[in-house]
Design a protein around this motif. Structure first.
Motif, PDB file in Angstrom:
ATOM      1  N   UNK A  25       0.829  -1.206   0.000  1.00 56.22           N
ATOM      2  CA  UNK A  25       0.000   0.000   0.000  1.00 56.22           C
ATOM      3  C   UNK A  25       0.864   1.257   0.000  1.00 56.22           C
ATOM      4  N   UNK A  91       3.173  13.074   8.941  1.00 50.08           N
ATOM      5  CA  UNK A  91       2.864  12.179   7.831  1.00 50.08           C
ATOM      6  C   UNK A  91       3.378  12.720   6.498  1.00 50.08           C
ATOM      7  N   UNK A  98      -3.572   5.071  -1.527  1.00 50.85           N
ATOM      8  CA  UNK A  98      -4.636   4.610  -0.632  1.00 50.85           C
ATOM      9  C   UNK A  98      -4.715   5.310   0.720  1.00 50.85           C
ATOM     10  N   UNK A  99      -3.558   5.671   1.290  1.00 51.28           N
ATOM     11  CA  UNK A  99      -3.555   6.119   2.676  1.00 51.28           C
ATOM     12  C   UNK A  99      -3.829   7.610   2.814  1.00 51.28           C
ATOM     13  N   UNK A 100      -4.917   7.995   3.488  1.00 46.54           N
ATOM     14  CA  UNK A 100      -5.173   9.423   3.675  1.00 46.54           C
ATOM     15  C   UNK A 100      -4.297  10.021   4.786  1.00 46.54           C
ATOM     16  N   UNK A 101      -4.117  11.357   4.753  1.00 49.11           N
ATOM     17  CA  UNK A 101      -3.479  12.054   5.874  1.00 49.11           C
ATOM     18  C   UNK A 101      -4.578  12.263   6.918  1.00 49.11           C
ATOM     19  N   UNK A 102      -4.289  11.942   8.164  1.00 45.13           N
ATOM     20  CA  UNK A 102      -5.319  12.010   9.198  1.00 45.13           C
ATOM     21  C   UNK A 102      -4.873  12.864  10.373  1.00 45.13           C
ATOM     22  N   UNK A 103      -5.783  13.730  10.863  1.00 46.69           N
ATOM     23  CA  UNK A 103      -5.574  14.396  12.143  1.00 46.69           C
ATOM     24  C   UNK A 103      -6.731  13.971  13.041  1.00 46.69           C
ATOM     25  N   UNK A 104      -6.487  12.917  13.805  1.00 48.06           N
ATOM     26  CA  UNK A 104      -7.530  12.336  14.660  1.00 48.06           C
ATOM     27  C   UNK A 104      -8.182  13.358  15.608  1.00 48.06           C
ATOM     28  N   UNK A 108     -10.035  15.486  11.054  1.00 51.68           N
ATOM     29  CA  UNK A 108      -9.749  15.964   9.701  1.00 51.68           C
ATOM     30  C   UNK A 108      -9.016  14.912   8.888  1.00 51.68           C
ATOM     31  N   UNK A 109      -9.460  14.675   7.654  1.00 50.17           N
ATOM     32  CA  UNK A 109      -8.652  13.828   6.787  1.00 50.17           C
ATOM     33  C   UNK A 109      -8.496  14.454   5.403  1.00 50.17           C
ATOM     34  N   UNK A 111      -7.796  13.141   1.579  1.00 49.78           N
ATOM     35  CA  UNK A 111      -7.735  11.907   0.799  1.00 49.78           C
ATOM     36  C   UNK A 111      -8.016  12.176  -0.674  1.00 49.78           C
ATOM     37  N   UNK A 117      -9.191   4.802  -5.333  1.00 51.36           N
ATOM     38  CA  UNK A 117      -8.228   4.748  -4.234  1.00 51.36           C
ATOM     39  C   UNK A 117      -8.202   3.400  -3.518  1.00 51.36           C
TER      40      UNK A 117
END
Lengths: 123, 166
Positions: A25, A91, A98-104, A108-109, A111, A117
């Motif tokens: 991935x 990140x 495939x992999x989104x940037x994430x701010x848990x 927020x993501x 993608x 994707x």
């Protein structure tokens, strides 16, 4: 009732398969340039990275803080945020299909917006 | 009754300290959701040395209080989804284990904890793309579960002379 050896084999197999999948991935290339920014499940911004000619930054605010996003021709990343762990900043550029940037903490993501994707998962 | 309450409260306190301590550590890799899961040692210990009911109470209280202390609502949702699946997987795996294989339960529960988190992430962000994080989380979860599981196994062997409910 399995023997301990059987469990060891099962666990080793899980580690190896997930490791190979992770590698597959993360080594997939970006195929599209349409990026969505989603906060709390709603699309708040759509950007076509191939149409970006000049680099710019903008800030997204939410109840618990902010994220500053940097957009350059063909790439996007989070450069500043006041969340606790700063994982979104570490990140780096959105780099695989495939992999989104994430701010848990801020929900927020970032993608890619098209359905392809998930290809990286199935290939 | 009092003894049970005291034991549970003590274990809850230890689990909370581990949970809060772990939250202060800087992230090892820039992947959301990757963590050591030290508090899982307590869950596994309580599950096999006490009863599943005790473990469930400790787990739910730890998740609630841990989220209050960390001050983030998101922590609660993700820990809760992970914790519930983790507990269900412990219930399912229990009949298949001997008292020397408690560490296996920890590995399985760590994997299901991560699956629960991913399901919650897909729901919260309404983005199926979060699935892409599943392999890396299962990879890290298996290794972390192995470490916490072996810790729990050592503690149980030393403290209880293998008096488990298996």
């Amino acid at each position: 009732m399995f023997k301990t050896r059987t469990w060891l084999i099962i666990i080793t197999a899980i580690i190896m398969i997930s490791g190979i999948l992770t590698f597959t991935i993360s080594s997939s290339r970006l195929k599209s340039q349409n990026v969505q920014i989603i906060q709390d499940g709603k699309v708040i911004e759509t950007i076509d990275l191939s149409k970006v000619t000049r680099a710019y930054t903008f800030t997204i605010k939410c109840e618990s803080g902010y994220n500053t996003i940097s957009v350059e021709p063909g790439r996007i990343c989070v450069i500043d945020a006041d969340c606790r762990d700063h994982i979104c900043m570490q990140q780096g550029w959105l780099s695989d299909q495939a992999t989104p940037i994430v701010c848990m903490p801020h929900g927020l993501i970032i993608q890619l917006s098209d359905a392809s994707q998930t290809d990286a998962l199935t290939q | 009754m009092v003894k049970r309450l005291t034991t549970d409260a003590l274990l809850l306190a230890i689990a909370l300290v581990m949970f809060v301590f772990e939250a202060q550590l800087p992230p090892i890799v820039p992947v959301p959701g990757v963590k050591l899961g030290l508090a899982n040692i307590i869950t596994v210990y309580a599950f096999f040395v006490l009863t599943p009911q005790d473990a469930f109470l400790i787990l739910v209280c730890r998740i609630f209080l841990g989220s209050v202390f960390s001050g983030q609502l998101m922590t609660f949702f993700f820990s809760f989804a992970g914790g519930m699946l983790c507990f269900l997987s412990l219930l399912c795996i229990k009949p298949a284990l001997t008292s020397d294989q408690i560490w296996v339960a920890s590995v399985i529960s760590a994997i299901f904890h991560n699956i629960g988190q991913i399901i919650m992430a897909i729901i919260i962000f309404s983005s199926p793309a979060m699935m892409a994080y599943l392999p890396v989380l299962i990879f890290s979860g298996t290794i972390a579960g192995l470490l916490t599981g072996l810790s729990a196994q050592v503690i149980i062997n030393r403290l209880n002379h293998k008096k488990t409910n298996l």
